[in-house]
Design a protein around this motif. Structure first.
Motif, mmCIF file in Angstrom:
data_model
loop_
_atom_site.group_PDB
_atom_site.id
_atom_site.type_symbol
_atom_site.label_atom_id
_atom_site.label_comp_id
_atom_site.label_asym_id
_atom_site.label_seq_id
_atom_site.Cartn_x
_atom_site.Cartn_y
_atom_site.Cartn_z
ATOM 1 N N ALA A 361 -16.102 63.007 56.764
ATOM 2 C CA ALA A 361 -16.757 63.090 58.070
ATOM 3 C C ALA A 361 -15.948 62.342 59.126
ATOM 4 O O ALA A 361 -15.832 62.791 60.273
ATOM 5 C CB ALA A 361 -18.172 62.531 57.986
ATOM 6 N N TYR A 362 -15.374 61.206 58.752
ATOM 7 C CA TYR A 362 -14.569 60.423 59.698
ATOM 8 C C TYR A 362 -13.319 61.201 60.109
ATOM 9 O O TYR A 362 -12.999 61.304 61.301
ATOM 10 C CB TYR A 362 -14.172 59.096 59.069
ATOM 11 N N VAL A 370 -23.984 57.698 59.423
ATOM 12 C CA VAL A 370 -23.187 56.479 59.555
ATOM 13 C C VAL A 370 -21.994 56.769 60.456
ATOM 14 O O VAL A 370 -21.281 57.748 60.255
ATOM 15 C CB VAL A 370 -22.690 55.992 58.172
ATOM 16 N N MET A 371 -21.780 55.924 61.453
ATOM 17 C CA MET A 371 -20.624 56.084 62.334
ATOM 18 C C MET A 371 -19.602 55.017 61.966
ATOM 19 O O MET A 371 -19.799 53.823 62.224
ATOM 20 C CB MET A 371 -21.037 55.937 63.795
ATOM 21 N N LEU A 380 -12.718 52.785 52.950
ATOM 22 C CA LEU A 380 -13.112 53.950 52.158
ATOM 23 C C LEU A 380 -11.904 54.576 51.465
ATOM 24 O O LEU A 380 -11.962 54.941 50.277
ATOM 25 C CB LEU A 380 -13.783 54.984 53.056
ATOM 26 N N ALA A 381 -10.788 54.681 52.191
ATOM 27 C CA ALA A 381 -9.571 55.230 51.599
ATOM 28 C C ALA A 381 -9.066 54.329 50.479
ATOM 29 O O ALA A 381 -8.597 54.805 49.438
ATOM 30 C CB ALA A 381 -8.493 55.388 52.678
ATOM 31 N N TRP A 382 -9.191 53.028 50.682
ATOM 32 C CA TRP A 382 -8.729 52.072 49.666
ATOM 33 C C TRP A 382 -9.603 52.160 48.419
ATOM 34 O O TRP A 382 -9.107 52.068 47.288
ATOM 35 C CB TRP A 382 -8.752 50.677 50.264
ATOM 36 N N SER A 416 -2.608 52.164 61.799
ATOM 37 C CA SER A 416 -2.274 53.340 62.586
ATOM 38 C C SER A 416 -2.667 54.617 61.864
ATOM 39 O O SER A 416 -3.051 55.603 62.489
ATOM 40 C CB SER A 416 -0.767 53.363 62.911
ATOM 41 N N GLY A 417 -2.573 54.589 60.515
ATOM 42 C CA GLY A 417 -2.930 55.774 59.734
ATOM 43 C C GLY A 417 -4.409 56.082 59.812
ATOM 44 O O GLY A 417 -4.819 57.241 59.861
ATOM 45 N N ALA A 418 -5.254 55.060 59.823
ATOM 46 C CA ALA A 418 -6.693 55.259 59.891
ATOM 47 C C ALA A 418 -7.141 55.725 61.265
ATOM 48 O O ALA A 418 -8.147 56.416 61.402
ATOM 49 C CB ALA A 418 -7.433 53.976 59.514
#
Length: 420
Positions: A361-362, A370-371, A380-382, A416-418
């Motif tokens: 969703a992000y 959830v925002m 979350l990626a980690w 920067s990636g996020a």
């Protein structure tokens, strides 16, 4: 539009902050996204030999078979009913394929004091056996030794052991990629600085690239948490390592005993332990240095009830550490492997679906309940990346649920990636 700040003021701000920017980039580079082992297995050096990790896996499987199989294990650890089949399969596969992720050959407390000639022979044998495992393709992904501390009484012996180990390995081939050494019982910044010096000299002598040797710092003394000036010294220890400190490992029993905590109450969940680890967590935030929790001395041995109680205790402690952001711990017995992996896999399997949905969703900028901020997206990626690394999650299912592959997750681990 109206503005009031002229170019001279903006240039002055840039000039004033240049040094701070450089320090932030140097001292807090963030995590590099590489794999972190879920545990470190400590084995006394005089019991170590080539093939030991595989033997631990066999012993763990026999223990499972003798005490009701994975069904009893999952009951003890409290794995959810809908996850039992996949976790059972993953545990069985892990114990066969890679039962130990990180092996530390112990020449400190677990080995004890021996005549110098005996320890020389023992560390040489350990380096030889490790090289045999590397050559045979049976070495654990992460491996190394723990040598005696830099306190006055043990310093010379610890340095000699480290010297023999590194020199022998470097003299017989490339250093293993996952090599790390452990500096125990640190009580001063100067000890870490001395370790940096030693690593520099060993690299020059062996013709190794600068910075090749990295080390863990064991936090098992009160002085490492709070020094005589009231400063949280553990943060200074990390930055004194000149980029060589790879991790902080909490030493449950030395630290507890040094505070006067009775033997019956020494545990990695004691309030004193939680305080120390919270300070450690603050000290490494943003530095890329990893954390490891300690061990439990409750072993899964004896009759069926004793084994199940030990599995339940260990699984609960593993889960507790994971929930608090400690993704690694110590294991001291082959019987700890089943509960370590069962609790770890259940943790990541339980969190997988909601984490994948939130991250998808992000990335797609979809509105939901959830925002999430970029920092939470990185978390979350980690989470998903760690689940992949330990084998709890598969690349295909992560891609299906989150719409991101392993490389995408790794890119998101940078600020920067996020945000992109």
């Amino acid at each position: 539009m109206r503005t009031s700040l002229d170019p001279t003021t903006l240039a002055a701000v840039e000039s004033h902050l240049t040094a701070a920017d450089e320090h932030l980039a140097r001292a807090y580079p963030g995590d590099d996204g590489s794999r972190q082992p879920v545990h470190t297995v400590y084995v006394p050096a005089d019991r170590y030999h080539a093939g030991l990790a595989h033997e631990w896996g066999e012993q763990a499987r026999r223990l499972l078979a003798d005490h009701g199989g994975t069904g009893v294990l999952l009951d003890a650890v409290g794995v959810r009913a809908d996850l039992r089949d996949v976790v059972a399969s993953q545990v069985e596969e892990k114990l066969s394929r890679e039962p130990v992720e990180d092996l530390r050959v112990d020449l400190e407390d677990g080995y004890g004091d021996h005549p110098d000639d005996d320890e020389d022979r023992t560390v040489l044998a350990a380096a030889t056996a490790l090289r045999q495992d590397v050559a045979a393709g049976t070495a654990t992904p992460f491996l190394g030794i723990r040598f005696k501390s830099f306190e006055r009484d043990t310093r010379a012996r610890g340095l000699r052991t480290l010297d023999i180990f590194v020199s022998e390995l470097a003299g017989t081939g490339e250093l293993p990629d996952g090599l790390v050494v452990t500096l125990p019982k640190v009580t001063s910044v100067e000890q870490v600085e001395a370790m940096v010096l030693v690593c520099d000299r060993l690299e020059v002598a062996a013709g190794l690239p600068a910075g090749r040797i990295r080390f863990e710092v064991q936090i098992e003394t009160p002085q490492a948490i709070l020094d005589s000036t009231g400063t949280a010294m553990v943060a200074r220890l990390v930055h004194a390592g000149a980029g060589r400190v790879s991790g902080l490992h909490y030493g449950t029993y030395d630290y507890s005993a040094s505070l006067g905590i009775g033997a019956a109450y020494q545990s990695l969940e004691h309030p004193a332990a939680d305080h120390a680890k919270a300070v450690m967590q603050l000290a490494v935030a943003g530095t890329g240095v990893r954390l490891s929790d300690g061990s439990t001395n409750v072993l899964p041995v004896g009759d069926g009830d004793q084994v199940r109680i030990a599995w339940a205790n260990h699984g609960r402690l593993v889960r507790r550490s994971l929930e608090r952001g400690y993704y690694q711990g110590w294991d001291m017995h082959p019987g700890h492997l089943p509960s370590r992996f069962a609790a770890t896999y259940a943790f990541f399997r339980e969190g997988f679906a909601p984490a994948a949905a939130r991250l998808q969703a992000y990335v797609r900028k979809q509105e939901g309940a959830v925002m999430d901020e970029p920092a939470t997206a990185r978390a979350l990626a980690w989470f998903l990346r760690r689940g992949l690394d330990c084998g709890a999650l598969g690349a295909d299912e992560v891609s299906d649920r989150a719409g991101l592959g392993p490389a995408d997750l790794s890119r998101m681990l940078t600020p920067s990636g996020a945000e992109s």
